[in-house]
Write an enzyme that holds these catalytic residues in place. Structure first.
Site, PDB file in Angstrom:
ATOM      1  N   PHE A 128       0.818  -1.348  -0.003  1.00  0.00           N
ATOM      2  CA  PHE A 128       0.089  -0.092   0.053  1.00  0.00           C
ATOM      3  C   PHE A 128       0.645   1.309  -0.011  1.00  0.00           C
ATOM      4  O   PHE A 128       0.451   2.190  -0.655  1.00  0.00           O
ATOM      5  CB  PHE A 128      -1.075   0.055   1.290  1.00  0.00           C
ATOM      6  CG  PHE A 128      -2.298  -0.795   0.977  1.00  0.00           C
ATOM      7  CD1 PHE A 128      -2.598  -1.398  -0.166  1.00  0.00           C
ATOM      8  CD2 PHE A 128      -3.162  -0.542   2.071  1.00  0.00           C
ATOM      9  CE1 PHE A 128      -3.556  -1.901  -0.206  1.00  0.00           C
ATOM     10  CE2 PHE A 128      -4.318  -1.427   1.937  1.00  0.00           C
ATOM     11  CZ  PHE A 128      -4.596  -2.017   0.744  1.00  0.00           C
ATOM     12  N   ARG A 129       1.903   1.119   0.659  1.00  0.00           N
ATOM     13  CA  ARG A 129       2.551   2.513   0.985  1.00  0.00           C
ATOM     14  C   ARG A 129       3.701   2.750   0.381  1.00  0.00           C
ATOM     15  O   ARG A 129       4.207   3.720   0.333  1.00  0.00           O
ATOM     16  CB  ARG A 129       2.697   2.669   2.542  1.00  0.00           C
ATOM     17  CG  ARG A 129       1.565   2.911   3.225  1.00  0.00           C
ATOM     18  CD  ARG A 129       1.659   2.687   4.782  1.00  0.00           C
ATOM     19  NE  ARG A 129       0.306   2.738   5.374  1.00  0.00           N
ATOM     20  CZ  ARG A 129      -0.492   2.079   5.615  1.00  0.00           C
ATOM     21  NH1 ARG A 129      -0.323   0.714   5.258  1.00  0.00           N
ATOM     22  NH2 ARG A 129      -1.803   2.295   6.197  1.00  0.00           N
TER      23      ARG A 129
ATOM     24  N   GLN B  51      -1.419  -9.663   8.272  1.00  0.00           N
ATOM     25  CA  GLN B  51      -2.421  -8.619   7.976  1.00  0.00           C
ATOM     26  C   GLN B  51      -2.858  -8.783   6.223  1.00  0.00           C
ATOM     27  O   GLN B  51      -3.530  -8.105   5.705  1.00  0.00           O
ATOM     28  CB  GLN B  51      -1.396  -7.168   7.710  1.00  0.00           C
ATOM     29  CG  GLN B  51      -1.211  -6.841   9.284  1.00  0.00           C
ATOM     30  CD  GLN B  51      -0.501  -5.586   9.191  1.00  0.00           C
ATOM     31  OE1 GLN B  51       0.611  -5.421   9.036  1.00  0.00           O
ATOM     32  NE2 GLN B  51      -1.183  -4.561   9.336  1.00  0.00           N
TER      33      GLN B  51
ATOM     34  N   ILE C 142      -4.161 -10.297   2.786  1.00  0.00           N
ATOM     35  CA  ILE C 142      -5.603 -10.954   2.167  1.00  0.00           C
ATOM     36  C   ILE C 142      -5.398 -11.721   0.982  1.00  0.00           C
ATOM     37  O   ILE C 142      -6.320 -12.210   0.284  1.00  0.00           O
ATOM     38  CB  ILE C 142      -6.434  -9.823   2.002  1.00  0.00           C
ATOM     39  CG1 ILE C 142      -5.790  -8.807   0.822  1.00  0.00           C
ATOM     40  CG2 ILE C 142      -6.661  -8.987   3.221  1.00  0.00           C
ATOM     41  CD1 ILE C 142      -6.731  -7.485   0.423  1.00  0.00           C
TER      42      ILE C 142
ATOM     43  N   HIS D  22      -7.063  -9.423   8.581  1.00  0.00           N
ATOM     44  CA  HIS D  22      -7.972  -8.348   7.579  1.00  0.00           C
ATOM     45  C   HIS D  22      -8.523  -9.241   6.629  1.00  0.00           C
ATOM     46  O   HIS D  22      -9.172  -8.651   5.510  1.00  0.00           O
ATOM     47  CB  HIS D  22      -7.015  -7.378   6.934  1.00  0.00           C
ATOM     48  CG  HIS D  22      -6.312  -6.273   8.146  1.00  0.00           C
ATOM     49  ND1 HIS D  22      -5.186  -5.795   7.567  1.00  0.00           N
ATOM     50  CD2 HIS D  22      -6.554  -6.115   9.343  1.00  0.00           C
ATOM     51  CE1 HIS D  22      -4.652  -5.256   8.880  1.00  0.00           C
ATOM     52  NE2 HIS D  22      -5.912  -5.099   9.759  1.00  0.00           N
TER      53      HIS D  22
ATOM     54  N   CYS E 292     -21.570 -12.167   2.161  1.00  0.00           N
ATOM     55  CA  CYS E 292     -22.672 -11.556   2.540  1.00  0.00           C
ATOM     56  C   CYS E 292     -22.443 -10.615   3.852  1.00  0.00           C
ATOM     57  O   CYS E 292     -22.308 -11.167   4.830  1.00  0.00           O
ATOM     58  CB  CYS E 292     -23.844 -11.931   2.488  1.00  0.00           C
ATOM     59  SG  CYS E 292     -25.282 -11.050   3.166  1.00  0.00           S
TER      60      CYS E 292
ATOM     61  N   SER F  27       5.808  -5.320   7.202  1.00  0.00           N
ATOM     62  CA  SER F  27       4.614  -4.594   7.741  1.00  0.00           C
ATOM     63  C   SER F  27       5.205  -3.114   8.218  1.00  0.00           C
ATOM     64  O   SER F  27       6.249  -3.120   8.849  1.00  0.00           O
ATOM     65  CB  SER F  27       3.710  -5.131   8.972  1.00  0.00           C
ATOM     66  OG  SER F  27       2.858  -4.266   9.446  1.00  0.00           O
ATOM     67  N   SER F  28       4.401  -2.185   7.746  1.00  0.00           N
ATOM     68  CA  SER F  28       4.878  -0.686   8.023  1.00  0.00           C
ATOM     69  C   SER F  28       4.494  -0.647   9.588  1.00  0.00           C
ATOM     70  O   SER F  28       4.885   0.680  10.017  1.00  0.00           O
ATOM     71  CB  SER F  28       4.152   0.306   7.187  1.00  0.00           C
ATOM     72  OG  SER F  28       2.823   0.116   7.149  1.00  0.00           O
TER      73      SER F  28
ATOM     74  N   ILE G 284      13.222  -8.989   2.144  1.00  0.00           N
ATOM     75  CA  ILE G 284      12.598 -10.147   2.846  1.00  0.00           C
ATOM     76  C   ILE G 284      12.976 -11.370   2.156  1.00  0.00           C
ATOM     77  O   ILE G 284      13.258 -12.379   3.024  1.00  0.00           O
ATOM     78  CB  ILE G 284      11.052  -9.830   2.942  1.00  0.00           C
ATOM     79  CG1 ILE G 284      10.822  -8.869   3.783  1.00  0.00           C
ATOM     80  CG2 ILE G 284      10.316 -11.358   3.330  1.00  0.00           C
ATOM     81  CD1 ILE G 284       9.357  -8.227   3.566  1.00  0.00           C
TER      82      ILE G 284
HETATM   83  P1  NAD Z   1       2.440  -1.447   4.035  1.00  0.00           P
HETATM   84  O1  NAD Z   1       2.148  -1.323   2.684  1.00  0.00           O
HETATM   85  O2  NAD Z   1       1.785  -0.656   5.010  1.00  0.00           O
HETATM   86  O3  NAD Z   1       3.680  -1.836   4.311  1.00  0.00           O
HETATM   87  C1  NAD Z   1       4.540  -2.788   3.599  1.00  0.00           C
HETATM   88  C2  NAD Z   1       5.893  -2.617   4.078  1.00  0.00           C
HETATM   89  O4  NAD Z   1       6.645  -3.460   3.693  1.00  0.00           O
HETATM   90  C3  NAD Z   1       6.487  -1.383   4.037  1.00  0.00           C
HETATM   91  O5  NAD Z   1       7.178  -0.571   5.005  1.00  0.00           O
HETATM   92  C4  NAD Z   1       7.694  -1.666   2.746  1.00  0.00           C
HETATM   93  O6  NAD Z   1       8.686  -0.822   2.917  1.00  0.00           O
HETATM   94  C5  NAD Z   1       7.943  -3.100   3.097  1.00  0.00           C
HETATM   95  N1  NAD Z   1       8.219  -3.833   1.836  1.00  0.00           N
HETATM   96  C6  NAD Z   1       7.792  -3.997   0.781  1.00  0.00           C
HETATM   97  N2  NAD Z   1       8.378  -5.051  -0.197  1.00  0.00           N
HETATM   98  C7  NAD Z   1       9.555  -5.183   0.608  1.00  0.00           C
HETATM   99  C8  NAD Z   1      10.594  -6.257   0.538  1.00  0.00           C
HETATM  100  N3  NAD Z   1      10.589  -7.095  -0.645  1.00  0.00           N
HETATM  101  N4  NAD Z   1      11.465  -6.400   1.567  1.00  0.00           N
HETATM  102  C9  NAD Z   1      11.290  -5.724   2.592  1.00  0.00           C
HETATM  103  N5  NAD Z   1      10.496  -5.040   3.105  1.00  0.00           N
HETATM  104  C10 NAD Z   1       9.595  -4.779   2.131  1.00  0.00           C
HETATM  105  O7  NAD Z   1       1.653  -3.053   4.398  1.00  0.00           O
HETATM  106  P2  NAD Z   1       0.918  -3.303   5.768  1.00  0.00           P
HETATM  107  O8  NAD Z   1       1.593  -2.815   7.018  1.00  0.00           O
HETATM  108  O9  NAD Z   1       0.721  -4.833   5.651  1.00  0.00           O
HETATM  109  O10 NAD Z   1      -0.559  -2.656   5.847  1.00  0.00           O
HETATM  110  C11 NAD Z   1      -1.396  -2.382   4.669  1.00  0.00           C
HETATM  111  C12 NAD Z   1      -2.704  -3.192   4.824  1.00  0.00           C
HETATM  112  O11 NAD Z   1      -3.153  -3.427   3.317  1.00  0.00           O
HETATM  113  C13 NAD Z   1      -2.607  -4.464   5.500  1.00  0.00           C
HETATM  114  O12 NAD Z   1      -3.330  -4.519   6.596  1.00  0.00           O
HETATM  115  C14 NAD Z   1      -3.374  -5.532   4.381  1.00  0.00           C
HETATM  116  O13 NAD Z   1      -4.651  -5.982   4.789  1.00  0.00           O
HETATM  117  C15 NAD Z   1      -3.589  -4.612   3.262  1.00  0.00           C
HETATM  118  N6  NAD Z   1      -2.766  -5.355   1.996  1.00  0.00           N
HETATM  119  C16 NAD Z   1      -2.398  -6.635   1.724  1.00  0.00           C
HETATM  120  C17 NAD Z   1      -1.639  -6.645   0.562  1.00  0.00           C
HETATM  121  C18 NAD Z   1      -1.493  -8.448   0.601  1.00  0.00           C
HETATM  122  O14 NAD Z   1      -2.536  -9.157   0.769  1.00  0.00           O
HETATM  123  N7  NAD Z   1      -0.579  -8.779  -0.287  1.00  0.00           N
HETATM  124  C19 NAD Z   1      -1.244  -5.874  -0.316  1.00  0.00           C
HETATM  125  C20 NAD Z   1      -1.515  -4.728   0.016  1.00  0.00           C
HETATM  126  C21 NAD Z   1      -2.193  -4.233   0.873  1.00  0.00           C
END
Ligand code: NAD
Length: 252
Positions: free
Chosen positions: A40-41, A106, A108, A126, A134, A199-200, A242
Site C-alpha cells: 500500500f505505502r 495482515q 488478504i 484483515h 454477504c 509491515s509498516s 525479505i
Molecule cells: P504496507 O504497505 O503498509 O507496508 C509494507 C511494508 O513492507 C513497507 O514498509 C515496505 O517498505 C515493506 N516492503 C515492501 N516490499 C518489501 C521487500 N521486498 N522487502 C522488505 N520490505 C518490503 O503494508 P501493511 O503494513 O501490511 O498494511 C497495509 C494493509 O493493506 C494490510 O493491513 C493489508 O490488509 C493490506 N494489503 C494486503 C496486501 C496483500 O495481501 N498482499 C497487499 C497490500 C495491502
C-alpha cells in the site's frame, strides 16, 4: 545495510530461530511484493493510485460498491497469478519443522495457505480477498459468482437476505474479526520469538501485536525495508529485502 552488518544480523537471526521453541511470524504486504502484489505505502503502491473505500461508504452507496468490485476484478490477474515467495516458503518450512504453530497476517492474498500452512493456522486479521461474503448473513460466495452478477447488474447482493456481498476482507471502519484477534493475542503472549515481516506497523490494532509479544517476554525481530515505529523496542532489526533475508530458511 552494510554488507558486514547484514551478514552479522542474518547470523543472529539464525541463532535466535535455532534457540526459540515457539516462533510466531506476523506478516504484512511486504512479504508478497516479490510475488507481484503491490503493497500500500511504497512508491507506486496501491494507495498512491486509489483511495481506500471505508466500510461505511461501501454499505451506504451502490456507486462505492461498484467501484470496490471494479478494483477487485482489475486486480484479479495479479492475485490469480501470485505464487508464494521465498518469505512464505521459509515460514512454511519452519511450520513444517514444528517451530511455528501458526502465522498471523495482515495480508488478504491467501499465499500462506498456498505455501503449505493449514487454513486454520493462518490467522487473518484483515480477512481474505480470494472469496466473498454477504455483509448481512455471512453467506459465502466465490468470485466467479460475484463476477457474473457484476457483469450483469453491478455490485452483487446476497440471494438469501438481499444485503450487499463484499470480498471477505476487513475494510477501514469495519469491526475486526474477534476470533482472529483472540487467537493472535494468545500466540503473541505464548511465543518466545515474534518476527514482524514486511509491515509498516501503522495499521492498528494489528500493529499492536509485536509490542504485545515483546511485553509478554518474547524476543522481537523486525524485517522491513523501511524503518517502523517499533524498531527501537526490537531485539533485532533487519532493514533489507525479505526474500533475501529469509532465503536461507527455505527448506527443500
Ligand atoms: P504496507 O504497505 O503498509 O507496508 C509494507 C511494508 O513492507 C513497507 O514498509 C515496505 O517498505 C515493506 N516492503 C515492501 N516490499 C518489501 C521487500 N521486498 N522487502 C522488505 N520490505 C518490503 O503494508 P501493511 O503494513 O501490511 O498494511 C497495509 C494493509 O493493506 C494490510 O493491513 C493489508 O490488509 C493490506 N494489503 C494486503 C496486501 C496483500 O495481501 N498482499 C497487499 C497490500 C495491502
Amino acid at each position: 545495510m552494510m554488507a558486514s552488518d547484514l551478514r552479522k544480523s542474518m547470523e543472529r537471526l539464525g541463532d535466535m530461530i535455532a534457540e526459540a521453541s515457539i516462533i510466531v511470524p506476523f506478516t504484512g504486504a511486504g512479504i508478497s511484493t516479490e510475488c507481484g502484489i503491490p503493497d500500500f505505502r511504497s512508491p507506486g503502491g496501491l494507495w498512491t493510485r486509489n483511495r481506500p473505500i471505508p466500510y461505511e461508504e461501501f454499505v451506504a452507496s451502490q456507486d462505492a460498491r461498484d467501484e470496490s468490485w471494479r478494483r477487485r476484478f482489475a486486480m484479479e490477474p495479479t492475485f490469480a497469478a501470485a505464487r508464494p515467495g521465498r518469505g512464505h516458503r521459509a515460514l512454511a518450512s519452519l511450520y513444517g519443522a514444528g517451530k511455528v504453530p501458526a502465522v498471523i497476517t495482515q495480508n488478504i492474498d491467501n499465499l500462506h495457505q498456498k505455501s503449505g500452512f493449514a487454513p486454520d493456522h493462518v490467522i487473518e486479521l484483515h480477512g481474505n480477498t480470494t472469496f466473498a461474503r454477504c455483509i448481512g448473513c455471512g453467506r459465502i460466495y466465490d468470485l466467479a459468482w460475484a463476477r457474473e452478477r457484476f457483469d450483469q447488474s453491478g455490485a452483487p447482493d446476497c440471494v438469501g437476505c438481499g444485503d450487499p456481498v463484499k470480498t471477505a476482507t476487513i475494510s477501514f471502519g469495519q469491526a475486526m474479526p474477534e476470533d482472529a484477534m483472540d487467537r493472535a493475542t494468545e500466540l503473541a503472549q505464548a511465543c518466545d520469538l515474534f518476527i514482524a515481516i514486511g509491515s509498516s506497523l501503522v495499521v492498528w490494532p494489528a500493529a499492536g501485536f509485536p509490542m504485545m509479544a515483546k511485553n509478554s517476554g518474547a524476543r522481537l525481530v523486525i524485517i522491513n525495508r523501511e524503518p517502523t515505529d517499533q524498531d527501537d523496542i526490537a531485539d533485532l532489526v533487519i532493514r533489507h529485502d525479505i526474500g533475501e533475508t529469509l532465503r536461507p530458511f527455505v527448506g527443500n
